[in-house]
Enzyme design. Sequence first.
Site, PDB file in Angstrom:
ATOM      1  N   ASP A  41       3.565-107.945-101.697  1.00  0.00           N
ATOM      2  CA  ASP A  41       3.452-109.850-102.158  1.00  0.00           C
ATOM      3  C   ASP A  41       2.359-109.734-102.532  1.00  0.00           C
ATOM      4  OD1 ASP A  41       4.123-112.189-101.728  1.00  0.00           O
ATOM      5  OD2 ASP A  41       2.738-112.608-100.535  1.00  0.00           O
ATOM      6  N   LEU A  42       2.150-110.427-103.445  1.00  0.00           N
ATOM      7  CA  LEU A  42       0.525-110.280-104.102  1.00  0.00           C
ATOM      8  C   LEU A  42      -0.036-110.921-103.586  1.00  0.00           C
ATOM      9  CD1 LEU A  42      -1.194-109.679-106.777  1.00  0.00           C
ATOM     10  CD2 LEU A  42      -0.429-111.610-107.647  1.00  0.00           C
ATOM     11  N   ASP A  43      -0.218-112.688-103.719  1.00  0.00           N
ATOM     12  CA  ASP A  43      -0.374-113.083-102.304  1.00  0.00           C
ATOM     13  C   ASP A  43      -1.032-113.456-101.127  1.00  0.00           C
ATOM     14  OD1 ASP A  43      -2.705-115.807-101.729  1.00  0.00           O
ATOM     15  OD2 ASP A  43      -1.026-117.135-102.405  1.00  0.00           O
ATOM     16  N   THR A  96      -4.802-115.724-103.386  1.00  0.00           N
ATOM     17  CA  THR A  96      -5.639-116.047-104.775  1.00  0.00           C
ATOM     18  C   THR A  96      -5.075-117.832-103.818  1.00  0.00           C
ATOM     19  OG1 THR A  96      -3.643-114.983-104.720  1.00  0.00           O
ATOM     20  CG2 THR A  96      -4.697-114.962-106.074  1.00  0.00           C
ATOM     21  N   LYS A 142       2.938-121.325 -99.591  1.00  0.00           N
ATOM     22  CA  LYS A 142       2.566-120.580 -99.746  1.00  0.00           C
ATOM     23  C   LYS A 142       3.622-119.261 -99.907  1.00  0.00           C
ATOM     24  CE  LYS A 142      -2.049-119.724 -97.223  1.00  0.00           C
ATOM     25  NZ  LYS A 142      -3.152-119.407 -96.288  1.00  0.00           N
ATOM     26  N   SER A 182       6.329-110.584-106.523  1.00  0.00           N
ATOM     27  CA  SER A 182       5.618-111.747-105.896  1.00  0.00           C
ATOM     28  C   SER A 182       6.244-112.895-106.688  1.00  0.00           C
ATOM     29  CB  SER A 182       4.444-110.927-106.964  1.00  0.00           C
ATOM     30  OG  SER A 182       3.621-112.631-106.660  1.00  0.00           O
ATOM     31  N   ALA A 183       6.219-113.799-106.431  1.00  0.00           N
ATOM     32  CA  ALA A 183       6.593-115.592-107.200  1.00  0.00           C
ATOM     33  C   ALA A 183       5.731-115.726-108.264  1.00  0.00           C
ATOM     34  CB  ALA A 183       6.801-116.023-106.390  1.00  0.00           C
ATOM     35  N   LYS A 216      11.785-116.431-103.107  1.00  0.00           N
ATOM     36  CA  LYS A 216      11.734-116.270-102.107  1.00  0.00           C
ATOM     37  C   LYS A 216      11.921-117.630-100.781  1.00  0.00           C
ATOM     38  CE  LYS A 216       8.369-113.490-103.189  1.00  0.00           C
ATOM     39  NZ  LYS A 216       6.968-112.889-102.790  1.00  0.00           N
ATOM     40  N   GLU A 242       4.879-108.770 -96.517  1.00  0.00           N
ATOM     41  CA  GLU A 242       5.010-110.129 -96.967  1.00  0.00           C
ATOM     42  C   GLU A 242       3.643-111.432 -96.249  1.00  0.00           C
ATOM     43  OE1 GLU A 242       5.290-113.295 -98.668  1.00  0.00           O
ATOM     44  OE2 GLU A 242       6.742-112.576-100.192  1.00  0.00           O
ATOM     45  N   ASP A 243       3.204-111.932 -96.385  1.00  0.00           N
ATOM     46  CA  ASP A 243       2.401-112.948 -95.773  1.00  0.00           C
ATOM     47  C   ASP A 243       2.510-114.240 -95.817  1.00  0.00           C
ATOM     48  OD1 ASP A 243       2.182-114.179 -98.275  1.00  0.00           O
ATOM     49  OD2 ASP A 243       0.965-115.175 -98.070  1.00  0.00           O
TER      50      ASP A 243
HETATM   51  P1  B16 Z   1       2.327-118.880-110.129  1.00  0.00           P
HETATM   52  P2  B16 Z   1       2.740-114.223-103.726  1.00  0.00           P
HETATM   53  C1  B16 Z   1       3.214-116.932-104.934  1.00  0.00           C
HETATM   54  O1  B16 Z   1       2.117-116.081-104.630  1.00  0.00           O
HETATM   55  C2  B16 Z   1       1.784-118.020-103.842  1.00  0.00           C
HETATM   56  O2  B16 Z   1       1.582-117.536-102.671  1.00  0.00           O
HETATM   57  C3  B16 Z   1       2.324-119.298-104.349  1.00  0.00           C
HETATM   58  O3  B16 Z   1       0.953-119.732-103.747  1.00  0.00           O
HETATM   59  C4  B16 Z   1       2.445-119.377-106.390  1.00  0.00           C
HETATM   60  O4  B16 Z   1       2.216-120.857-106.011  1.00  0.00           O
HETATM   61  C5  B16 Z   1       3.441-118.600-106.260  1.00  0.00           C
HETATM   62  O5  B16 Z   1       2.961-117.569-106.345  1.00  0.00           O
HETATM   63  C6  B16 Z   1       3.421-118.723-107.539  1.00  0.00           C
HETATM   64  O6  B16 Z   1       2.792-118.633-108.608  1.00  0.00           O
HETATM   65  O7  B16 Z   1       2.154-120.236-110.690  1.00  0.00           O
HETATM   66  O8  B16 Z   1       1.216-117.751-110.491  1.00  0.00           O
HETATM   67  O9  B16 Z   1       3.026-118.527-110.777  1.00  0.00           O
HETATM   68  O10 B16 Z   1       2.265-115.373-102.606  1.00  0.00           O
HETATM   69  O11 B16 Z   1       4.719-114.483-104.240  1.00  0.00           O
HETATM   70  O12 B16 Z   1       2.594-113.339-104.272  1.00  0.00           O
HETATM   71 MG    MG Z   2       2.023-114.535-100.816  1.00  0.00          MG
END
Ligand code: B16
Ligand code: MG
Length: 223
Positions: A8-10, A16, A44, A113-114, A144, A168-169
């Site tokens: 996962d990224l964030d 972030t 998150k 990542s989302a 997810k 994953e966090d």
């Molecule tokens: P964006 P992850 C997620 O990242 C974030 O945790 C979440 O807070 C954010 O809304 C989502 O990405 C979408 O991000 O607006 O940049 O498309 O944890 O799945 O890496």
């Molecule tokens: Mg995350």
Amino acid sequence: MNKGFIFDLDGVIVDTAKYHYLAWKRVANELDFDFTLEQNELLKGVSREKSLEILLDIGGMIILDSEKKRLASKKNDLYLNLIESLDYKDLLPGTKSFILDAKDEVIKIALGSASKNAAYILKKLGIAHLFDARIDGTMVSKAKPDPEVFLKGAKLLGLDPKNCLVFEDAKAGIDAAKNAGMKCVGIGKSNILKSADLVVSGLDKITVTEALSILKKQHTQNE
Ligand code: B16
Ligand code: MG
């Protein structure tokens, strides 16, 4: 080796979440309500559109779809401004060495990542070249805990899902990994990430050998 690690990224590679929070807080304030750090926990791992729905719920707001579009786009502009100066120094501790150690063991590496900004962020962090595959918010239609993001990641790596280990966090992300039939390392606190196979506070607190032993355990269980 026919194994893959999907990150996962964030919250796993980079923090972030604080910038997502500041941007959503500005949107909430524009709508005349406050948004707390505690409430930010609900966002998150959640997609941008779903995050806006949660935010509007918190503020008790009902608005037109066209206004939702404007607010989501405004939030993203604010967010992109905040992450403008992101660079390799923002990588969470241990990230690069863990990925390099995994590559030394010929483990395939993917991002799951989302975020629709994932490609941009990986590039800013200077680690885009380390990934064999990337699945992000621009490539999935189901958020997810749906397993789509991780199943697509396994497919792009050419691996059986059971040979992939997810990092994953977020609880929704761990559930997505489980729904994909994958083992999962939770990055964060064990009282929150209960369903993970192992929980550590960061990638600097786990070795590739320890991570691989989680996948091996699964094979022994299935034999
Ligand atoms: P964006 P992850 C997620 O990242 C974030 O945790 C979440 O807070 C954010 O809304 C989502 O990405 C979408 O991000 O607006 O940049 O498309 O944890 O799945 O890496
Ligand atoms: Mg995350």
